[in-house]
Design a protein around this motif. Sequence first.
Motif, PDB file in Angstrom:
ATOM      1  N   GLN A  27       0.932 -13.263  -6.895  1.00 36.43           N
ATOM      2  CA  GLN A  27       0.614 -11.992  -7.537  1.00 36.43           C
ATOM      3  C   GLN A  27       0.180 -10.958  -6.498  1.00 36.43           C
ATOM      4  OE1 GLN A  27       0.865 -10.998 -10.830  1.00 36.43           O
ATOM      5  NE2 GLN A  27       1.966 -12.930 -11.085  1.00 36.43           N
ATOM      6  N   PRO A  28       0.596  -9.704  -6.670  1.00 34.31           N
ATOM      7  CA  PRO A  28       0.194  -8.666  -5.711  1.00 34.31           C
ATOM      8  C   PRO A  28      -1.312  -8.440  -5.726  1.00 34.31           C
ATOM      9  CG  PRO A  28       2.010  -7.917  -7.104  1.00 34.31           C
ATOM     10  CD  PRO A  28       1.493  -9.178  -7.714  1.00 34.31           C
ATOM     11  N   GLY A  29      -1.790  -7.876  -4.622  1.00 30.27           N
ATOM     12  CA  GLY A  29      -3.209  -7.545  -4.517  1.00 30.27           C
ATOM     13  C   GLY A  29      -4.013  -8.646  -3.855  1.00 30.27           C
ATOM     14  N   PRO A  66      12.730  -8.087  -4.193  1.00 30.50           N
ATOM     15  CA  PRO A  66      12.075  -9.036  -5.109  1.00 30.50           C
ATOM     16  C   PRO A  66      12.511 -10.475  -4.907  1.00 30.50           C
ATOM     17  CG  PRO A  66      13.804  -7.850  -6.261  1.00 30.50           C
ATOM     18  CD  PRO A  66      13.720  -7.230  -4.894  1.00 30.50           C
ATOM     19  N   HIS A  67      13.335 -10.723  -3.910  1.00 25.75           N
ATOM     20  CA  HIS A  67      13.821 -12.077  -3.630  1.00 25.75           C
ATOM     21  C   HIS A  67      13.955 -12.232  -2.126  1.00 25.75           C
ATOM     22  CE1 HIS A  67      17.649 -10.172  -2.699  1.00 25.75           C
ATOM     23  NE2 HIS A  67      17.561  -9.530  -3.860  1.00 25.75           N
ATOM     24  N   VAL A 109       3.375 -18.669   1.771  1.00 27.49           N
ATOM     25  CA  VAL A 109       2.988 -17.837   0.627  1.00 27.49           C
ATOM     26  C   VAL A 109       3.897 -16.615   0.632  1.00 27.49           C
ATOM     27  CG1 VAL A 109       1.140 -16.537  -0.480  1.00 27.49           C
ATOM     28  CG2 VAL A 109       0.616 -18.650   0.770  1.00 27.49           C
ATOM     29  N   TRP A 110       4.523 -16.345  -0.516  1.00 23.68           N
ATOM     30  CA  TRP A 110       5.526 -15.280  -0.609  1.00 23.68           C
ATOM     31  C   TRP A 110       4.936 -14.043  -1.278  1.00 23.68           C
ATOM     32  CZ3 TRP A 110       9.667 -16.744   2.098  1.00 23.68           C
ATOM     33  CH2 TRP A 110       9.936 -18.107   2.215  1.00 23.68           C
ATOM     34  N   HIS A 111       5.072 -12.911  -0.635  1.00 27.43           N
ATOM     35  CA  HIS A 111       4.671 -11.621  -1.207  1.00 27.43           C
ATOM     36  C   HIS A 111       5.947 -10.785  -1.313  1.00 27.43           C
ATOM     37  CE1 HIS A 111       0.387 -12.574  -0.365  1.00 27.43           C
ATOM     38  NE2 HIS A 111       0.878 -13.127   0.732  1.00 27.43           N
ATOM     39  N   LEU A 112       6.643 -10.912  -2.438  1.00 21.19           N
ATOM     40  CA  LEU A 112       7.938 -10.270  -2.615  1.00 21.19           C
ATOM     41  C   LEU A 112       7.815  -9.018  -3.469  1.00 21.19           C
ATOM     42  CD1 LEU A 112      10.075 -13.485  -3.223  1.00 21.19           C
ATOM     43  CD2 LEU A 112       9.573 -12.320  -1.052  1.00 21.19           C
ATOM     44  N   GLY A 113       8.774  -8.120  -3.293  1.00 19.29           N
ATOM     45  CA  GLY A 113       8.725  -6.848  -4.030  1.00 19.29           C
ATOM     46  C   GLY A 113       7.606  -5.963  -3.549  1.00 19.29           C
ATOM     47  N   GLN A 114       7.189  -6.149  -2.295  1.00 22.42           N
ATOM     48  CA  GLN A 114       6.107  -5.346  -1.731  1.00 22.42           C
ATOM     49  C   GLN A 114       6.525  -4.830  -0.362  1.00 22.42           C
ATOM     50  OE1 GLN A 114       2.016  -6.862  -2.186  1.00 22.42           O
ATOM     51  NE2 GLN A 114       2.884  -8.718  -3.101  1.00 22.42           N
ATOM     52  N   LYS A 134       1.386  -2.526  -2.786  1.00 17.60           N
ATOM     53  CA  LYS A 134       0.841  -3.095  -4.023  1.00 17.60           C
ATOM     54  C   LYS A 134      -0.621  -3.496  -3.866  1.00 17.60           C
ATOM     55  CE  LYS A 134       4.747  -2.724  -6.200  1.00 17.60           C
ATOM     56  NZ  LYS A 134       5.600  -3.885  -6.509  1.00 17.60           N
ATOM     57  N   GLY A 135      -1.248  -3.064  -2.783  1.00 21.00           N
ATOM     58  CA  GLY A 135      -2.666  -3.341  -2.601  1.00 21.00           C
ATOM     59  C   GLY A 135      -2.988  -4.684  -1.979  1.00 21.00           C
TER      60      GLY A 135
END
Length: 368
Positions: A27-29, A66-67, A109-114, A134-135
């Motif tokens: 999750q973002p943030g 996003p991928h 750990v994946w931070h996608l769409g950011q 996305k913070g």
Amino acid sequence: MTATSTTFDPAAYGIAPGAAGDIVATQPGGRHETDIAVIGAGPVGLFSVFEAGMLKLKTHVIDALPHVGGQCSAMYPEKPIYDIPGWPKIEAQALIDQLAAQAAPFDPVWHLGQQVTDLSRDEATGDWIVGTDKGTQIQAKAVLIAAGVGAFGPNRPPLAGIEAYEERAVFYRVARKEAFRGKRVVIAGGGDSALDWAIELADIASAIMVIHRRPKFRGAPESVAKLHALAAQGKIDLVVPYQLHGLEGDPETGRLDVVTVADLDGNIRRLEADVLLPFFGLSMNLGPILTWGLALDQNHITVEQATMSTSLPGIFAIGDIARYPHKLKLILSGFAEAASATHAAREICRPGEVMHFEYSTTKGVPGA
């Protein structure tokens, strides 16, 4: 012994098909800590996760898409790649699936769409703080920039009203070859992408017309030879020297009927077509990277080749975005750069710790 072409069969190697599609982004943030923050989840970024894992370094991976997969997944998932060691032929998405499966045992750990927007130094610890739109904040001892060409998008040909046909009859990528079965396809461009797709679609489309502004093509010699051979067989129509001139059809529905082309004397030729595939390369936009204080050379990050280190300590660049003398922009070059960068990053993440280098054949991987 005759070499035969093959495609990737995940089941034959005990790998679940679609490994990249099984990745779940966090999750973002929030604030996170790790050894290495990897910016970019294309093939080179994915392999750096494996290399870091073999050195017992934890990674967090950030990508604006996003991928995972970068251009391979977003632009040409079914495009065959011929220069991956050990694979005479492998489709781009299959390569990404295999790289994702290879990285999986090390629990990145994946931070996608950011999109990464900020890069700053924590003066107290010396760590780097990577911030996203996305913070999300990631505190890392080292940062690997594997952002390919940065934010990318196709170069759109200057045709009036082309927007009305985009993603309905005009496509800048081929996601599924079967979508073009039985279609009259016009391909514009003279580079590798135009040639590769003309060859791949020759037995699928009802007609293939390749437009180029001059008779000489810029693609790999073998591809140029295949293109002319297919043209001699009547499977491809080489429309040269011509350039795109206009589109005719129904802009309301996006139905394309005719692609008009013009030569240097202004002579017009009308090509009946259902689909236009313009392949004029990608536009590069480094975005926030330009503001991070890195030494740049023509929208590329300059590095020291032995370690892939940039002008900022603890920041490394690998893959297409990195520049050094005699650089070869190949995926396999990026793989070697990932190994060099992660080994150099280990000296920062584990200062003073003696490492006895072991090959993967003796060391193995988790769960093997």
